[in-house]
Design a protein around this motif. Structure first.
Motif, short mmCIF file in Angstrom:
data_model
loop_
_atom_site.label_atom_id
_atom_site.label_comp_id
_atom_site.label_asym_id
_atom_site.label_seq_id
_atom_site.Cartn_x
_atom_site.Cartn_y
_atom_site.Cartn_z
N GLU B 94 5.87 6.81 12.66
CA GLU B 94 5.60 7.69 11.43
C GLU B 94 6.52 7.28 10.18
O GLU B 94 6.01 7.43 8.99
N GLU B 95 7.69 6.88 10.59
CA GLU B 95 8.92 6.52 9.41
C GLU B 95 8.16 5.27 8.66
O GLU B 95 8.17 5.34 7.49
N ALA B 96 7.67 4.41 9.32
CA ALA B 96 7.14 3.02 8.90
C ALA B 96 6.00 3.60 8.01
O ALA B 96 5.77 2.98 6.83
N ASP B 97 5.03 4.31 8.65
CA ASP B 97 3.83 4.42 8.19
C ASP B 97 4.07 5.36 6.57
O ASP B 97 3.37 4.90 5.60
N ARG B 98 5.12 6.29 7.02
CA ARG B 98 5.30 7.00 5.43
C ARG B 98 5.90 5.91 4.41
O ARG B 98 5.60 6.25 3.39
N GLU B 99 6.64 4.88 4.78
CA GLU B 99 7.11 4.00 3.87
C GLU B 99 5.99 3.31 3.02
O GLU B 99 5.91 3.27 1.93
N ILE B 100 4.95 2.84 3.99
CA ILE B 100 3.76 2.21 3.50
C ILE B 100 3.09 2.90 2.57
O ILE B 100 2.54 2.63 1.44
N ALA B 101 2.84 4.28 3.07
CA ALA B 101 2.06 5.17 2.42
C ALA B 101 2.45 5.48 1.00
O ALA B 101 2.06 5.80 -0.02
N ARG B 102 3.85 5.69 0.68
CA ARG B 102 4.68 5.67 -0.45
C ARG B 102 4.06 4.63 -1.36
O ARG B 102 3.95 4.90 -2.58
#
Lengths: 190, 190
Positions: B94-102
């Motif tokens: 989820e942390e990686a996903d949020r970084e890409i989403a940002r």
């Protein structure tokens, strides 16, 4: 005859270049043996030769294969032995080449690989069609370290086109083998 | 925009299955980091996330990357630093996903991979066309050990078709990444 069974892979530890373009023998890497064997099994290859003239390295490869085929590894993970059964050790490229020639009535052609373009290289599609004809065997050589020597390339029947990256041509030999086997034997209609 | 820059790779060390289908955290493997970074750089990916919740493993990855980007490795082999600059460490998917989403204004879709067929899987050609549209980012997850958990697969937007071998589906994660990136981003006209 299964697709791929007339293709043989050679992982060359000598003669290869080192960083300074000197001709050396590299050490066998445990990960290479496993990854290449598993790729070879996945694509139905005829065999996978680990080429090293160093007696200690020959014994190391034999120990790895034995561990997973008959030792403690066979019980722990039988799929490893299934792939490692494709591994053969040869002291020289010529020795491996003779072994394939014996199986194929002399009809074996050597294919060299490398990361740099070459004026007389053969494309993936052409080699793929040659393999599909199944009339002869192909022995595809991958160099460890900084790659196959000029002499090995010149003595090959074909030099395969490099994998073209986006301005970067430094794949590991493990990745290069996986990509090239998929390009030569994988489903291209996907 | 370069092809591939909207594709991000995630190497998952938790949650994954072990041999007994128990959910565990696996150890980071040095070879994986190098091989995946070199593949990611070759195919022009946006980034490569190593996902592990274990603090010791986070530090190990950071030490490897630092060694090759700024330490002794940078002088020894600068091409390694060039690829390892794509490596990020995240504690969770989820942390990686949020970084890409940002980076992509929220437009990121997760793609799970695995060795077994799945009734609702997406084919390589379809995902390839989605990536080529360049309208959103794709985060493709690879499990270490015995693969991604059912829960991770179910939470993904897509599940990619497996690489079909000749009755053998036990590639290393390194080989699977190389083959899948080539199928999604490599030249298919070869």
């Amino acid at each position: 005859m299964e697709t791929g069974s007339n293709l043989y892979l050679g992982l060359v530890h000598y003669p290869i270049y080192d960083k300074r373009r000197e001709i050396v023998a590299s050490a066998v890497t445990n990960f290479d043996i496993h990854d290449l064997a598993r790729c070879a099994r996945t694509y139905g290859l005829g065999g996978c030769f680990v080429i090293t003239p160093l007696e200690s390295q020959v014994q190391l490869v034999e120990r790895i294969v034995h561990h997973w085929m008959e030792g403690a590894g066979a019980a722990y993970n039988p799929t490893r032995g299934e792939s490692l059964s494709l591994i053969r050790v040869s002291r020289t490229i010529e020795e491996a080449d003779r072994e394939i020639a014996r199986l194929w009535g002399g009809k074996v052609e050597k294919v060299a690989t490398g990361a740099s373009p070459h004026p007389n290289s053969i494309g993936f599609g052409v080699l793929r069609r040659f393999i599909e004809e199944k009339s002869r065997a192909f022995f595809i050589l991958f160099g460890t370290g900084w790659g196959l020597t000029q002499e090995v390339k010149e003595s090959a029947d074909y030099i395969l086109s490099p994998i073209e990256g986006q301005g970067y041509n430094h794949l590991s030999v493990r990745s290069a083998v996986a990509i090239i086997l998929d390009r030569l034997l994988g489903d291209r209609t996907l």
